[in-house]
Scaffold this motif. Structure first.
Motif, mmCIF file in Angstrom:
data_model
loop_
_atom_site.group_PDB
_atom_site.id
_atom_site.type_symbol
_atom_site.label_atom_id
_atom_site.label_comp_id
_atom_site.label_asym_id
_atom_site.label_seq_id
_atom_site.Cartn_x
_atom_site.Cartn_y
_atom_site.Cartn_z
ATOM 1 N N TYR A 1 -10.122 -3.109 -2.277
ATOM 2 C CA TYR A 1 -9.971 -2.223 -3.452
ATOM 3 C C TYR A 1 -11.229 -2.217 -4.485
ATOM 4 N N SER B 1 -4.780 6.918 -3.697
ATOM 5 C CA SER B 1 -3.161 6.363 -3.630
ATOM 6 C C SER B 1 -2.652 7.590 -4.222
ATOM 7 N N LEU C 1 -2.504 -4.222 -2.898
ATOM 8 C CA LEU C 1 -2.101 -3.393 -3.813
ATOM 9 C C LEU C 1 -1.535 -3.733 -5.094
ATOM 10 N N ARG D 1 -9.000 2.953 -2.253
ATOM 11 C CA ARG D 1 -9.168 1.842 -1.182
ATOM 12 C C ARG D 1 -9.706 2.191 -0.402
#
Length: 322
Positions: free
Chosen positions: A163, A179, A214, A280
């Motif tokens: 990330y 995302s 996440l 990501r």
């Protein structure tokens, strides 16, 4: 000029691999009788070998029961190390015999379910066609599990998410993915092309439990934006997350490739998260204490190629693109 130095190794108990082959067979089969049949030996000989091995180790490796044997605490601790030792020895024999002119041997790949779905079927087809001597083993798990498998060398290759803007040293960035807020079919919020991160405030979420990359990133960004982002249910299962979003009208956050089929079929809807975006990197790493063998390197090249090809379908943005 520096003088050459040989690697210092002290081998005693681990010097005889055949006795550890016996240990592995007994541990996996749970019975001296079954292990003797598997090894084409006899039970009394295996029993003597096992007793001698336990004397060498100065510890009991198995607990004897009326139904067979089970690993002791010491046996449980050394079992994965013994298995890796014998797997490496087997691969060495392949190399020595010259059978590795073409890559051969087992390659274990650890991956997150959302990544393996779009990759593994194609990977199997290409490896079988181009490297018939390579046998694939796929392990799916949470990010924490994949990291653990990588550290313990239980996998040769790990594919996971990072990330940050850069991947750790010795890892290869394969793709960058955005995302999406995932909602049920016909949902007004996720039927839009984009939603600001602020729209996630107080939604009924299903999210993976911590520790999870996440979840950590979402929680940190929610605190930074002063938003309330608390899941009504936690789940680490991707199929469960998809089904509950559709059936219970919940929300989750996933890359688009994780719900590619569902969005196309109209059972789920997805809106890209912006302001700020949540990106990501799909990263590929090798087990550090094993290093990539020829077979693992061949599989890794196939993975990178598949990721690059599927980027053209819109699943992600490949780092191999110009």
């Amino acid at each position: 000029m520096h003088s050459a130095k040989a690697t210092t190794l002290q081998l005693d108990i681990a010097s005889n691999l055949q006795k550890w082959r016996t240990f592995l067979a007994i541990a996996e089969l749970g019975s001296l009788t079954r292990a003797a049949l598997f090894l084409d030996s006899n039970q009394s000989l295996l029993s003597r070998q096992l007793n001698a091995l336990e004397r060498d180790c100065g510890a009991r490796l198995f607990n004897r029961t009326g139904r067979g044997v089970t690993l002791s605490d010491v046996g449980e601790r050394i079992f994965p190390h013994v298995k890796n030792l014998l797997a490496d020895a087997e691969q060495l024999e392949v190399e020595i015999r010259g059978e590795a002119r073409e890559p051969a041997g087992r390659v274990t790949v650890g991956s997150l379910p959302s990544i393996s779905g779009p990759i593994v079927g194609r990977l199997f087809q290409q490896v079988r066609a181009q490297y018939p001597g390579v046998h694939l083993k796929i392990l799916e798990g949470s990010s924490g599990q994949v990291e653990e498998w990588l550290a313990d060398a239980r996998v040769d290759i790990a594919i996971l998410y990072r990330y940050s803007h850069a991947v750790p040293e010795h890892e290869q960035a394969l793709a960058s993915v955005e995302s999406f807020l995932i909602g049920p079919a016909g949902d007004a919020l996720t039927s839009q092309p984009e939603v600001p991160f602020s729209a996630l405030h107080d939604l009924p979420f299903i999210l993976p439990g911590a520790p999870n990359g996440l979840r950590t990133t979402l929680d940190a960004l929610a605190r930074q934006e002063h938003l309330n982002l608390v899941p009504v249910i936690e789940a680490d299962s991707l199929p469960l997350m998809r089904s509950l979003v559709a059936q219970e009208r919940l929300y989750t956050v996933l890359p688009i490739h994780a719900v590619w089929s569902e969005v196309r079929e109209g059972t789920l809807s997805a809106a890209r998260i912006v302001n700020p975006p949540l990106q990501r990197i799909v990263s590929m790493a090798f087990a550090k204490n094993k290093g990539p063998g020829r077979a693992a390197s061949a599989v890794a090249r196939q993975i990178a190629q598949i990721v690059d090809e599927q980027a053209q379908a819109g699943m992600w943005r490949s780092t191999l693109q110009a």
